[in-house]
Design an enzyme around this catalytic site. Sequence first.
Site, PDB file in Angstrom:
ATOM      1  CG  MET A  30      10.391  24.966  44.684  1.00 55.60           C
ATOM      2  SD  MET A  30       9.847  23.275  45.019  1.00 55.60           S
ATOM      3  CE  MET A  30       8.140  23.559  45.486  1.00 55.60           C
ATOM      4  CG  HIS A  50       1.157  30.025  44.435  1.00 50.54           C
ATOM      5  ND1 HIS A  50       1.366  31.050  45.341  1.00 50.54           N
ATOM      6  CD2 HIS A  50       1.970  29.009  44.823  1.00 50.54           C
ATOM      7  CE1 HIS A  50       2.255  30.661  46.247  1.00 50.54           C
ATOM      8  NE2 HIS A  50       2.640  29.424  45.954  1.00 50.54           N
ATOM      9  CG  ASP A  65       4.851  26.896  44.418  1.00 52.96           C
ATOM     10  OD1 ASP A  65       4.904  27.681  45.376  1.00 52.96           O
ATOM     11  OD2 ASP A  65       3.849  26.192  44.163  1.00 52.96           O
ATOM     12  N   GLY A  67       8.286  22.782  49.649  1.00 50.17           N
ATOM     13  CA  GLY A  67       9.158  21.941  48.829  1.00 50.17           C
ATOM     14  C   GLY A  67       8.445  20.945  47.952  1.00 50.17           C
ATOM     15  CG  PHE A  68       8.128  17.772  48.523  1.00 51.10           C
ATOM     16  CD1 PHE A  68       8.858  17.092  47.550  1.00 51.10           C
ATOM     17  CD2 PHE A  68       8.753  18.090  49.716  1.00 51.10           C
ATOM     18  CE1 PHE A  68      10.189  16.756  47.769  1.00 51.10           C
ATOM     19  CE2 PHE A  68      10.072  17.752  49.951  1.00 51.10           C
ATOM     20  CZ  PHE A  68      10.800  17.078  48.975  1.00 51.10           C
ATOM     21  N   GLY A  69       4.417  19.442  46.462  1.00 47.32           N
ATOM     22  CA  GLY A  69       2.962  19.480  46.423  1.00 47.32           C
ATOM     23  C   GLY A  69       2.398  18.239  47.082  1.00 47.32           C
ATOM     24  N   GLY A  70       1.132  18.264  47.373  1.00 46.62           N
ATOM     25  CA  GLY A  70       0.441  17.063  47.832  1.00 46.62           C
ATOM     26  C   GLY A  70       0.700  16.639  49.259  1.00 46.62           C
ATOM     27  CG  HIS A 106       5.953  30.645  47.448  1.00 45.66           C
ATOM     28  ND1 HIS A 106       5.367  29.459  47.878  1.00 45.66           N
ATOM     29  CD2 HIS A 106       6.802  31.021  48.445  1.00 45.66           C
ATOM     30  CE1 HIS A 106       5.843  29.142  49.069  1.00 45.66           C
ATOM     31  NE2 HIS A 106       6.711  30.065  49.428  1.00 45.66           N
ATOM     32  CG  MET A 148       5.126  28.322  53.893  1.00 47.26           C
ATOM     33  SD  MET A 148       4.536  28.262  52.195  1.00 47.26           S
ATOM     34  CE  MET A 148       4.495  26.489  51.858  1.00 47.26           C
ATOM     35  CG  MET A 197       9.456  28.065  48.515  1.00 51.20           C
ATOM     36  SD  MET A 197       8.397  26.673  48.117  1.00 51.20           S
ATOM     37  CE  MET A 197       7.731  27.260  46.567  1.00 51.20           C
ATOM     38  CB  SER A 200       0.226  25.859  43.291  1.00 51.89           C
ATOM     39  OG  SER A 200       1.544  25.428  43.018  1.00 51.89           O
ATOM     40  CG  ASP A 233       1.648  27.526  49.210  1.00 50.22           C
ATOM     41  OD1 ASP A 233       1.117  26.517  48.727  1.00 50.22           O
ATOM     42  OD2 ASP A 233       2.702  28.025  48.771  1.00 50.22           O
ATOM     43  N   GLY A 234      -0.432  25.045  51.002  1.00 53.47           N
ATOM     44  CA  GLY A 234      -0.036  23.701  51.376  1.00 53.47           C
ATOM     45  C   GLY A 234      -1.173  22.910  51.978  1.00 53.47           C
ATOM     46  N   GLY A 235      -1.562  21.857  51.265  1.00 52.76           N
ATOM     47  CA  GLY A 235      -2.599  20.974  51.786  1.00 52.76           C
ATOM     48  C   GLY A 235      -3.996  21.581  51.806  1.00 52.76           C
TER      49      GLY A 235
HETATM   50  C1  DX5 Z   1       4.785  23.847  48.433  1.00 46.56           C
HETATM   51  C2  DX5 Z   1       4.390  24.926  47.471  1.00 46.56           C
HETATM   52  C3  DX5 Z   1       2.942  24.922  47.206  1.00 46.56           C
HETATM   53  C4  DX5 Z   1       2.418  23.676  46.551  1.00 46.56           C
HETATM   54  C5  DX5 Z   1       1.139  23.363  47.256  1.00 46.56           C
HETATM   55  O1  DX5 Z   1       6.068  24.002  48.813  1.00 46.56           O
HETATM   56  O2  DX5 Z   1       4.736  26.202  47.963  1.00 46.56           O
HETATM   57  O3  DX5 Z   1       2.508  26.093  46.501  1.00 46.56           O
HETATM   58  O4  DX5 Z   1       2.154  23.802  45.181  1.00 46.56           O
HETATM   59  O5  DX5 Z   1       0.711  22.131  46.837  1.00 46.56           O
HETATM   60  P1  DX5 Z   1      -0.581  21.430  47.451  1.00 46.56           P
HETATM   61  O6  DX5 Z   1      -1.718  22.406  47.265  1.00 46.56           O
HETATM   62  O7  DX5 Z   1      -0.720  20.204  46.616  1.00 46.56           O
HETATM   63  O8  DX5 Z   1      -0.288  21.161  48.885  1.00 46.56           O
HETATM   64 ZN    ZN Z   2       3.767  28.025  47.030  1.00 47.61          ZN
END
Ligand code: DX5
Ligand code: ZN
Length: 215
Positions: free
Chosen positions: A36, A32, A34, A141-144, A65, A136, A67, A7, A174-176
Site C-alpha cells: 500500500m 499474500h 499487500d 486498504g484495511f484488514g478486518g 498485491h 476484491m 495497491m 495475508s 480478498d477481503g472479509g
Molecule cells: C485489503 C487487503 C487484504 C487484507 C484482507 O485491502 O488487500 O489482503 O489483508 O484482510 P481481511 O482478510 O482481514 O479482510
Molecule cells: Zn490484498
Amino acid sequence: MIKLAPSILSADFGNLAAEIKKVTALGAEYIHIDVMDGSFVPNITVGSPVVKKLRPVTEAVFDVHLMTEHPETQVAAFAEAGADIITFHIEATRHAHRLVQTIREAGCKVGVALNPGTPLTMLDELLTDIDMALIMTVNPGFGGQKFIATMPEKIAILRHTAEDNGLNLDIEVDGGINGETAGTVREAGANILVAGSAIYEAPDMAAAMEQIRNG
Ligand code: DX5
Ligand code: ZN
C-alpha cells in the site's frame, strides 16, 4: 483445487519470517503481500526490500498485491525481489495491457485486481493474457472489514465467462474471507482465497485455515 493465501497484513510485522513459517507449516500455498502506498489507499505497508529479505524464508508462492498508483514503476523491483505473481489494480493505470506485458516480461505471473465498484467488463480485453483476476470483496486498504455480500455473483459471472472461453483463469478473492464467507466464494468459482484477520487473529490458526479451505 483451492489454495490459501494468508495475508501478512494481519501478521506481526516485527516477526514476519516466523509469521510466514507458521502458515506454510499449516499448508498455505501462497503468501499474500499487500503493498500500500498511502495514495491509492490510505495506508502504507511494505516495499520490495522487505519482500527480498523474506524470499529465503519459504518456497511458498509470493503473491504481491499492489495497491499503488503507478504500478508500472514497481514491477522490476518486486520481480527482482522474488515476487511470483504481481497483481495491479485496473483502476490505477491507463495502460493495463502494456503493464500485463511488462509483468510477464519480468518473469512473473500476472494478476489484475478489481475494486468492488469496478465492473467485470474492465477485464474484457485482458482476460486471455492474464493468469489471475483478483475480485476484491471489500474496498481495499484495511484488514478486518466486512465481506460485501453481492460479490459472489460477480465471481460466478467471471467464472462462467472464463469457462465459456476455455480459459484456465485463477480467481482470487480478498477481503472479509473467513469460515463463514469462504463457502459462498468457493461455490461461486473462486479458487485462491486470501485471508488476513481470519487466520492471523484466530485462536486456532489450523482450524481457521481448514474452515476457509473446506468448511
Ligand atoms: C485489503 C487487503 C487484504 C487484507 C484482507 O485491502 O488487500 O489482503 O489483508 O484482510 P481481511 O482478510 O482481514 O479482510
Ligand atoms: Zn490484498
